[in-house]
Design a protein around this motif. Structure first.
Motif, mmCIF file in Angstrom:
data_model
loop_
_atom_site.group_PDB
_atom_site.id
_atom_site.type_symbol
_atom_site.label_atom_id
_atom_site.label_comp_id
_atom_site.label_asym_id
_atom_site.label_seq_id
_atom_site.Cartn_x
_atom_site.Cartn_y
_atom_site.Cartn_z
ATOM 1 N N ARG A 17 65.374 -17.662 34.611
ATOM 2 C CA ARG A 17 66.149 -18.944 34.389
ATOM 3 C C ARG A 17 66.545 -19.132 32.780
ATOM 4 N N GLU A 18 65.713 -18.840 32.086
ATOM 5 C CA GLU A 18 66.013 -19.414 30.675
ATOM 6 C C GLU A 18 67.109 -18.128 30.065
ATOM 7 N N ASP A 29 73.966 -14.991 35.756
ATOM 8 C CA ASP A 29 73.180 -15.488 36.881
ATOM 9 C C ASP A 29 71.601 -14.824 36.897
ATOM 10 N N HIS A 89 74.365 -16.288 29.666
ATOM 11 C CA HIS A 89 75.473 -16.630 30.581
ATOM 12 C C HIS A 89 75.661 -15.653 31.849
ATOM 13 N N THR A 123 70.518 -18.543 31.214
ATOM 14 C CA THR A 123 71.262 -19.718 30.575
ATOM 15 C C THR A 123 71.865 -19.364 29.332
ATOM 16 N N LEU A 124 70.807 -18.373 28.272
ATOM 17 C CA LEU A 124 71.222 -18.037 27.115
ATOM 18 C C LEU A 124 72.137 -16.774 27.255
#
Length: 703
Positions: free
Chosen positions: A486-487, A495, A493, A490-491
């Motif tokens: 998940r981290e 999925d 961009h 996010t970083l």
């Protein structure tokens, strides 16, 4: 172990004189048979009540019960009073002066033995504890405690339960080959134990066992014999036995120690065997070695031999006469369960058997006429379920039939999926007596979790379920990996599914799962790509054929059956245009079926496989999925051996007392949105049309 009722002083055909134990064996003197002069006198036996056997039994039963001692094969047709015959045979032997300790009663469940011996007690007043009666394994255990030292088995051996035996096998295999269990396509300890166990009980080689029953392991069959040998050595070092040893060692004891074999043959002047058609090769040999005097009564029905996958050997009952010369066959064919019309159809099934490969028999009804069986052709399995629900409601509401007297039988679990859904939607209580409900089965929930997670990567419950299938990954490890993905997503961009395949996230994966990780994440990515481009069924199909399909091969001995169920799930998915609707429907349906916890004593329809239904009876029986490829199954057809499947069909039809419905769909909805045309079961085609009525229910719209 000797009871004061071991023998009688008088000699008769029922109680012949003992033979002296051989003195050539160095162990013979350790276990001598008690001299006849030292045995209890006739007066020690309690007064025996008078029993009018002729008045208590029909002619067929009475002839078997009162037969002269010798090799007796009692062919007891379905619903003919097999248990009653065995019970009265024991009582009859007692009435002739045979001592309880001279009778050995072998069964397949302790429940069956206790039931028979308690009935004997009610008839005669002789207490069950005075007999040797029980399962083959329990009697084998008793024999090994007495004489196991004759084959090098110390008296203080302990018995491993199933979990302990699998753990010891796992430890042994890991010692022999550290990488074996790391390959997810190789059998896990449970399936591996099943392969070895079936080989031992059938006395087939590992290679033949795999070819006949576990074809998914054919490529690694050469690895298994050394594992089996090492496992045997490990048990001997630890002085432990598994369940199969109780039979194998008992047989070895009888083969290697003439004195012990003579002891049992002399002690048990009469051997009675229940459900003889279900004996495996080892059990049959044990019986033959104990009953060298040939005073053995084998009670069974060749037409109900349906457990080859458990090791039952059809040849045991077919060759009984050859192994016991002078065998007298008694046929018990009067059926007290079913109407003449149902029995006529059952007899029609038997007539289709190959000549010379069965005993001739014809069930005769003791009951009055009833309705003809009905063969019901439906468009698909949804219409099949709809027909049954409408008929069930009429039976219960209009005719007053208890729901607990209605059974729906099927060959394989996947055939019952639609039926379970329809019953749940209709609010009709039901019990699954042969396992958990379709959407609660482990592999079904696994596959749904794969698709759920790809559809919604924030679904941590779905992620945890699939991640924990990996080696050395537990709940905490799964959470750690998901957090890292998940981290990174996010970083970067990305999925989460894409992030799982990166090297950064892989560093959070336990060492034991590193080897599987690339194929695991690649499978998730393939499901995601398919989900974006295709209908929901394609994504499910991709999940079946990806990492999880390989995992399934190693995780379950019944891999082929479970794969069929996953294909049924793909067929179910083909009804939906969007993944959102499909996943929501699965959750709702699973909730509906799971929430209907029915009191086991409450009135509810029974859903069960035919195998699990053997020995049971119901007023009304629906047999569903009677199409070629379903019943008989595809594997049986491909292997060119459908005889056991035909016997299974016979068992299914003879469960019905009053009404019998034989249903088959014309279209296999599990094959996809366009379906696949099915042919009615060849077993239906073999039956004369005058034995049943045909019907097609009216077309209806579905939920």
């Amino acid at each position: 172990m000797d009871s004061p009722f071991d023998s009688d002083e008088t000699d008769s055909p029922f109680n012949p004189p003992a033979q002296p134990a051989p003195d050539t064996n160095p162990r013979a003197s350790s276990h001598p048979a008690p001299p006849r002069s030292a045995r209890a006198p006739q007066s020690a036996f309690p007064p025996f009540p008078e029993i009018d056997f002729r008045a208590s039994l029909n002619d067929e039963q009475c002839n078997a019960v009162t037969a002269e001692p010798g090799p007796l094969l009692v062919l007891a047709g379905a619903g003919s009073g097999k248990t009653r015959t065995l019970t009265y045979r024991v009582a009859y032997l007692l009435s002739k002066g045979v001592r309880p300790g001279e009778i050995l009663l072998l069964t397949f469940t302790n429940k069956a033995a206790k039931e028979m011996l308690h009935r004997v007690h009610d008839l005669t007043g002789v207490e069950p504890r005075r007999f040797w009666g029980g399962t083959f394994h329990s009697i084998g255990h008793r024999a090994l405690r007495m004489f196991g030292e004759d084959i090098g088995l110390p008296k203080n051996f302990t018995i491993l339960d199933a979990d302990e035996a699998e753990t010891l096998l796992k430890q042994t295999v890991t010692t022999e080959n550290k990488t074996f269990f790391k390959d997810k396509t190789n059998p896990r300890p449970g399936p591996l134990f099943s392969v070895i166990s079936l080989s031992r009980n059938t006395q087939l080689s590992i290679a033949d066992t795999i070819e006949q029953h576990f074809p998914q392991y054919k490529e690694i069959q050469h690895l298994i014999p050394p594992f089996a040998a090492a496992y045997e050595k490990k048990k001997r070092e630890q002085n432990v036995c598994d369940y199969d040893d109780l039979l194998e060692y008992w047989l070895r004891l009888l083969q290697k120690s003439p004195a012990v074999a003579h002891y049992f043959s002399d002690r048990f002047r009469h051997v009675l065997v229940d459900e003889y058609q279900d004996t495996n090769t080892v059990q049959s040999q044990i019986i033959d070695l104990i009953a060298t005097h040939h005073r053995v009564m084998a009670v069974g029905d060749d037409a109900q031999c349906i457990y080859s996958w458990r090791g039952a050997n059809f040849e045991n009952i077919m060759t009984f006469e050859q192994r016991h010369p002078g065998t007298v066959i008694h046929r018990i064919e009067t059926n007290y369960r079913s109407t003449p019309q149902i029995l006529n159809l059952a007899n029609g099934i038997l007539l289709a058997q190959p000549k010379g490969r069965h005993f001739d028999k014809e069930l005769r009804a003791a009951r009055a006429n009833g309705a003809n069986p009905q063969v019901v052709q439906t468009m698909d399995d949804r219409e099949q379920a709809d027909f049954i629900i409408r008929r069930v409601r009429r039976l219960v509401d209009d005719d007053g039939v208890s729901p607990s007297e209605i059974a729906i039988l099927y060959r394989s679990h996947f055939v019952a999926m639609e039926m379970q859904l329809a019953l749940s939607r209709a609010g009709i209580p039901y019990h699954i007596t042969s396992g958990v409900k379709f959407f609660e089965r482990q592999h079904i929930k696994d596959l749904v979790a794969f698709v759920r997670f790809v559809y919604n990567p924030a679904d941590t419950m779905a992620w945890e379920r699939i991640a924990c299938l990996l080696p050395k990954v537990g709940e905490k490890g799964a959470a750690k990996i998901h957090s890292a993905a998940r981290e990174h997503a996010t970083l970067a961009h990305q999925d989460i599914v894409a992030a799982l395949g990166t090297g950064i996230v892989k560093t959070s994966v336990p060492k034991g799962a590193q080897e599987d990780w690339p194929s695991f994440t690649a499978s998730l990515a393939e499901i995601a790509e398919t989900m974006r481009a295709s209908a929901p069924a394609k994504a499910f199909d991709m999940a079946v054929n990806g990492w999880y399909g390989d995992y399934l091969r190693g995780a379950f001995a019944d891999y082929i059956d479970r794969l069929e169920e996953l294909k049924a799930l793909v067929g179910f998915a083909s009804r939906f245009e969007t993944m959102q609707d499909l996943l929501a429907q699965i959750v709702l349906l699973n909730g509906e079926t799971s929430d209907r916890h029915v009191d086991p004593d409450a009135e509810a329809i029974k859903l069960t496989t035919v195998h699990q239904a053997k020995g049971l009876e119901y007023d009304i029986v629906f047999v569903i999925g009677l199409a070629d490829g379903y019943f008989p199954g595809r594997r049986a057809i491909e292997n060119g051996d459908v005889e056991e499947e035909r016997r299974l069909f016979y068992v299914a039809t003879t469960r019905a007392k009053n009404e019998l419905y034989l249903c088959y769909p014309r279209v296999a909805s599990r094959a996809g949105p366009n379906g696949m045309l099915l042919e009615p079961s060849r077993f239906l085609k073999e039956i004369s049309p005058h034995l049943y009525d045909s019907r097609k229910p009216p077309r209806r719209s579905y939920w």
